[in-house]
Write an enzyme that holds these catalytic residues in place. Structure first.
Site, short mmCIF file in Angstrom:
data_model
loop_
_atom_site.label_atom_id
_atom_site.label_comp_id
_atom_site.label_asym_id
_atom_site.label_seq_id
_atom_site.Cartn_x
_atom_site.Cartn_y
_atom_site.Cartn_z
N GLU A 128 -26.16 75.85 10.81
CA GLU A 128 -26.07 76.89 11.84
C GLU A 128 -24.92 76.62 12.83
O GLU A 128 -24.90 77.19 13.92
CB GLU A 128 -27.39 77.03 12.62
CG GLU A 128 -28.61 77.31 11.77
CD GLU A 128 -28.61 78.67 11.05
OE1 GLU A 128 -27.66 79.43 11.25
OE2 GLU A 128 -29.55 78.92 10.30
N HIS A 133 -32.09 75.56 18.70
CA HIS A 133 -32.74 76.46 17.74
C HIS A 133 -34.00 75.79 17.21
O HIS A 133 -33.96 74.64 16.76
CB HIS A 133 -31.77 76.76 16.59
CG HIS A 133 -32.40 77.45 15.42
ND1 HIS A 133 -33.07 78.65 15.52
CD2 HIS A 133 -32.48 77.09 14.10
CE1 HIS A 133 -33.52 79.00 14.32
NE2 HIS A 133 -33.17 78.08 13.44
N HIS A 153 -38.24 76.58 15.37
CA HIS A 153 -39.09 77.47 14.57
C HIS A 153 -40.51 77.49 15.14
O HIS A 153 -41.43 77.03 14.48
CB HIS A 153 -39.13 76.99 13.11
CG HIS A 153 -37.84 77.05 12.37
ND1 HIS A 153 -37.68 76.53 11.09
CD2 HIS A 153 -36.63 77.59 12.70
CE1 HIS A 153 -36.44 76.73 10.68
NE2 HIS A 153 -35.78 77.35 11.64
N GLU A 155 -45.17 83.36 35.57
CA GLU A 155 -43.89 82.66 35.72
C GLU A 155 -42.79 83.19 34.79
O GLU A 155 -41.61 82.92 35.03
CB GLU A 155 -44.08 81.16 35.43
CG GLU A 155 -45.02 80.45 36.38
CD GLU A 155 -44.32 80.04 37.67
OE1 GLU A 155 -43.42 79.21 37.58
OE2 GLU A 155 -44.67 80.57 38.74
N HIS A 201 -38.05 84.03 11.53
CA HIS A 201 -37.32 82.76 11.39
C HIS A 201 -37.52 81.83 12.59
O HIS A 201 -38.00 80.71 12.42
CB HIS A 201 -35.82 83.05 11.18
CG HIS A 201 -34.99 81.84 10.94
ND1 HIS A 201 -33.91 81.81 10.09
CD2 HIS A 201 -35.07 80.59 11.46
CE1 HIS A 201 -33.38 80.60 10.09
NE2 HIS A 201 -34.06 79.84 10.92
P1 13P Z 1 -30.07 72.71 9.11
O1 13P Z 1 -30.92 71.61 8.52
O2 13P Z 1 -28.81 72.95 8.35
O3 13P Z 1 -29.83 72.47 10.58
O4 13P Z 1 -30.90 74.07 8.99
C1 13P Z 1 -32.18 74.20 9.55
C2 13P Z 1 -32.46 75.56 10.06
O5 13P Z 1 -33.34 75.74 10.87
C3 13P Z 1 -31.66 76.71 9.56
O6 13P Z 1 -31.86 77.85 10.32
ZN ZN Z 2 -33.77 77.84 11.44
#
Ligand code: 13P
Ligand code: ZN
Length: 275
Positions: free
Chosen positions: A116, A140, A142, A170, A211
């Site tokens: 990413e 980033h 998940h 908040e 995602h």
């Molecule tokens: P990477 O292991 O390349 O960082 O990818 C993980 C991910 O969350 C892709 O969106």
């Molecule tokens: Zn991801």
């Protein structure tokens, strides 16, 4: 100074460990990057290797020419970052045009930056400009509850922002500018990076449907705290939606106006619609 002794490296590793402990980083899920300050680079330059080969970033970020970043590795597990930092994370140096990078530290054993990287760097480029250089962290993750909501709520900035604001008093104070949403796209390339960085012009949070989420902030505490706050609100909303078809009571539009006044924040009118 050694890279691993630097405060920014310690802060970065702590963010990775904290994210893993929250359950946001199954397998190699998620990635993080930090735009390193000039004085921080000066402090670790003895350990930086500048003779590496140039590689394509996969996009163009002229606003970041010559900058250094600490980045997680592609395919690396957040749970291993604290145990083997030299293998799981690395420092990259961008060329003047912002088209290529070289590895200066870490990524031992043939690792390379996150897939990413285009999204991280395009977000950094926007955030550096709109925050006057203050924002340095792009994160980033998940987180399950935010992802769950992308199957249930309309994929609209106004709906995500308002529904999450209502879940905790908040929230509008922590993310007064709101949240952007990107519909499902193939991850890992320039296209999704362009869409996400467009949203970063006005928001510090971008949700990727089915995602995960991207957050931007000035430092590790603020950026991790932002991810944590949004995901906590999403957790409350998933519980509410599982319990009843409709909320019995909530924070009203007038309540938001009073809150904005009391906490000296500006809440954009387009999130204060009557339902
Ligand atoms: P990477 O292991 O390349 O960082 O990818 C993980 C991910 O969350 C892709 O969106
Ligand atoms: Zn991801």
């Amino acid at each position: 100074m050694k890279v691993l002794e630097a405060e920014f490296t310690k802060g970065f590793i702590r963010l990775c460990t904290d994210g893993w402990e929250q359950g946001w980083h199954e397998r190699n899920g998620g990635n993080a990057s930090y735009r390193i300050k000039e004085e921080e680079i000066a402090g670790i330059c003895e350990e930086l290797e500048e003779n590496g080969e140039w590689r394509k970033i996969g996009t163009c970020v002229p606003g970041l020419g010559n900058e250094y970043f600490l980045v997680t590795g592609s395919g690396k597990y957040f749970r291993n970052v604290a145990l083997k930092p030299e293998e799981c994370i690395g420092i990259i140096h961008l060329d003047q045009q912002g088209e290529n990078y070289k590895i200066c530290w870490g990524f031992q054993g043939g690792a390379r930056p996150t897939s990413e990287l285009p999204s991280h760097l395009m977000n950094h480029e926007v955030k550096k400009r709109v925050s006057g250089g203050k924002h340095r962290v792009i994160y980033h993750a998940h987180p399950a509850n935010v992802i769950a909501l992308t199957f249930v709520l309309p994929l609209e900035d106004e709906v995500f922002t308002r529904e999450l604001w209502e879940m905790a008093t908040e929230c509008p104070v922590v993310f007064p500018d709101g949240i952007g949403v990107v519909g499902w796209m193939v991850p890992g390339g320039r296209k999704i990076a362009v869409e996400t960085s467009r949203l970063m012009e006005k928001y510090d949070v971008a949700v990727w449907a089915h995602h995960g989420m991207f957050c931007s902030g000035e430092d590790f505490d603020l950026t991790f705290g932002l991810m944590h706050t949004v995901e906590k609100a999403a957790e409350i909303l998933t519980k509410v939606l599982a319990m009843v078809p409709q909320k019995r009571q909530t924070i009203t539009v007038q309540d938001f106006r009073d809150l904005a006044e009391g906490f000296h924040v500006t809440l954009p009118e387009r999130f204060l619609y009557e339902k």
